[in-house]
Design a protein around this motif. Structure first.
Motif, PDB file in Angstrom:
ATOM      1  N   GLU A  83      12.872 -23.836 -42.747  1.00 15.42           N
ATOM      2  CA  GLU A  83      11.694 -22.969 -42.759  1.00 15.42           C
ATOM      3  C   GLU A  83      12.055 -21.500 -42.869  1.00 15.42           C
ATOM      4  OE1 GLU A  83       9.564 -23.946 -39.245  1.00 15.42           O
ATOM      5  OE2 GLU A  83       8.741 -25.830 -40.042  1.00 15.42           O
ATOM      6  N   THR A  97      10.809 -37.336 -38.849  1.00 14.82           N
ATOM      7  CA  THR A  97      10.279 -36.102 -38.278  1.00 14.82           C
ATOM      8  C   THR A  97      10.929 -35.730 -36.955  1.00 14.82           C
ATOM      9  OG1 THR A  97       8.524 -37.338 -37.150  1.00 14.82           O
ATOM     10  CG2 THR A  97       8.028 -36.474 -39.348  1.00 14.82           C
ATOM     11  N   HIS A 133      14.738 -29.060 -40.341  1.00 10.34           N
ATOM     12  CA  HIS A 133      13.458 -28.469 -40.729  1.00 10.34           C
ATOM     13  C   HIS A 133      13.327 -27.039 -40.198  1.00 10.34           C
ATOM     14  CE1 HIS A 133      11.993 -32.002 -42.629  1.00 10.34           C
ATOM     15  NE2 HIS A 133      11.855 -32.712 -41.527  1.00 10.34           N
ATOM     16  N   ASN A 152      12.401 -36.016 -45.406  1.00 10.39           N
ATOM     17  CA  ASN A 152      10.981 -35.969 -45.711  1.00 10.39           C
ATOM     18  C   ASN A 152      10.276 -37.199 -45.157  1.00 10.39           C
ATOM     19  OD1 ASN A 152      12.345 -37.656 -47.435  1.00 10.39           O
ATOM     20  ND2 ASN A 152      11.199 -37.081 -49.253  1.00 10.39           N
TER      21      ASN A 152
END
Length: 392
Positions: free
Chosen positions: A172, A274, A168, A271
């Motif tokens: 980003e 986490t 992630h 997705n």
């Protein structure tokens, strides 16, 4: 209409005799490992409303779900996953229970898999969900439970540890659409270097692109952290890597030695997950036998904000391994055949009940004569025949 009446549907199979014993033994060992850690069993329905699995975090394509409608025309599916129904359960019936919730399950899931990949459509799973707890202690408890449950069934395995947050953090920096990021994720997960290079070559050169290209190759031991640190340009990436390193050292104390690996290319269903993600493999099986991780946002979709972490074990895989290693109870063969003479069928049943109460496995004869009973006993290798006459 009867051309399929002698076969099972694609992706399913019957279990016979030793296979059943091995399955029950696998379930017994796994659930016992969960219970001694303070986890409580829950069961969810075999089919759920389609809405339970529609959020993007579910990571389950609608094409893999078996669908039908109820009598009101509402779309329902056969349970494709156990975590989301348990999240639904925790957010409703267990909403007011003290936290954390320690829950475990042992139930099948159903997914329509392409025939060529060799996976079953009906798959037995057992696992735990720790709901309402976050941080190192919670992650370590679940990892410990995972290791101990596998040790009870498959002592020789390799555990791979990763972190969804690392992917992630790099994603980003790329500012790509969700669809494009999913293509990258899929290429990394399958370690398809050619496909990954094709996608990344079309992007402007940057440190994040180079890091993403390296991601599926960041696999190994302690040295992975040193190499990955060179790719960390944001505080989030550095924080994620630091946490994973701390967790890695803590898990090492469980005695896994060189069987504990770091895999920063472990990005399946990002997705959904986490935080920490992990899988386990064994030489006797060609796919993962255990998979899990942290999913802190899933319960928000059921109106209950609650951190969570858990894992599932492929019970079918463990069953096959126990069968290969002959690690299951022997099939209990009858030691006595009890035959009642004419008019003594009830007396024979009473005699058999006395024998079984003593722990002796026996059958009652369904034959009409003593000769037929003796022949039957010989054909089944039953060593003893008892005849019940007018009196036992």
């Amino acid at each position: 209409m009867k051309q399929n009446h002698k076969i099972t549907p694609e992706g399913t199979h019957d279990l016979l005799f030793e296979e059943c014993l091995a399955r029950r033994e696998a379930e017994r060992r796994l659930t016992e490992a969960f219970r001694v850690r303070g986890y409580h069993e829950v069961m969810t329905p075999g089919f759920e409303y389609y809405d339970v699995f529609t959020q993007s975090e579910a990571g389950i394509g609608q094409e893999v779900m078996y669908k039908m409608t109820d009598r009101h025309g509402r779309l329902i599916v056969m349970r494709p996953d156990s975590t989301m129904p348990i999240a639904r359960l925790a957010a409703t019936r267990l909403l007011n229970q003290p936290r954390p919730l320690r829950l475990y399950y042992d139930q099948p899931v159903y997914r329509s898999n392409p025939a060529l990949i060799g996976r079953e459509d009906e798959n037995a799973q057992a696992g735990v969900e720790l709901l309402g707890a976050d941080g190192l202690r919670a992650d370590l408890e679940v990892l410990t439970t995972a290791v101990e449950s596998l040790f009870s069934c498959v002592p020789d395995f390799r555990l791979e540890l990763g972190h969804a947050g690392f992917f992630h953090a790099l994603a980003e920096q790329l500012s790509l659409s969700e669809d494009r990021l999913e293509d990258i994720r899929s290429a990394i997960e399958s370690k398809n270097y050619a496909a990954l290079d094709q996608i990344l070559d079309a992007l402007p050169a940057s440190a994040a692109v180079d890091a993403m290209r390296r991601l599926p190759r960041l696999f190994g031991g302690e040295e992975v952290f040193e190499e990955a640190e060179k790719l960390c340009e944001t505080p989030k990436a550095k924080e994620t890597l630091s946490y994973l390193k701390k967790l890695y050292h803590a898990v090492q104390d469980l005695g896994l030695g060189d069987r504990l690996m770091v895999d920063l290319g472990l990005v399946q269903r990002n997705n959904y997950y986490t935080g920490v993600v992990f899988t386990a493999y064994t030489e006797e099986y060609g796919d993962a036998v255990l998979f899990g991780g942290r999913y802190d946002h899933l319960l928000e979709h059921y109106g209950c904000k609650m951190p969570a972490v858990g894992f599932g074990v492929n019970v079918d895989a463990v069953t096959k391994i126990l069968l290969q290693n002959d690690e299951y109870p022997a099939v209990q063969e009858p030691q006595v055949l009890v035959h009642g003479d004419h008019g003594q069928a009830v007396a024979a049943l009473r005699r058999a009940a006395k024998l079984t109460a003593q722990g002796i496995c026996c059958e009652t004869s369904l034959c009409e004569t003593r000769e037929e009973a003796l022949n039957y006993a010989k054909s089944r290798n039953i060593p003893k025949v008892e005849f019940v006459e007018g009196k036992e």
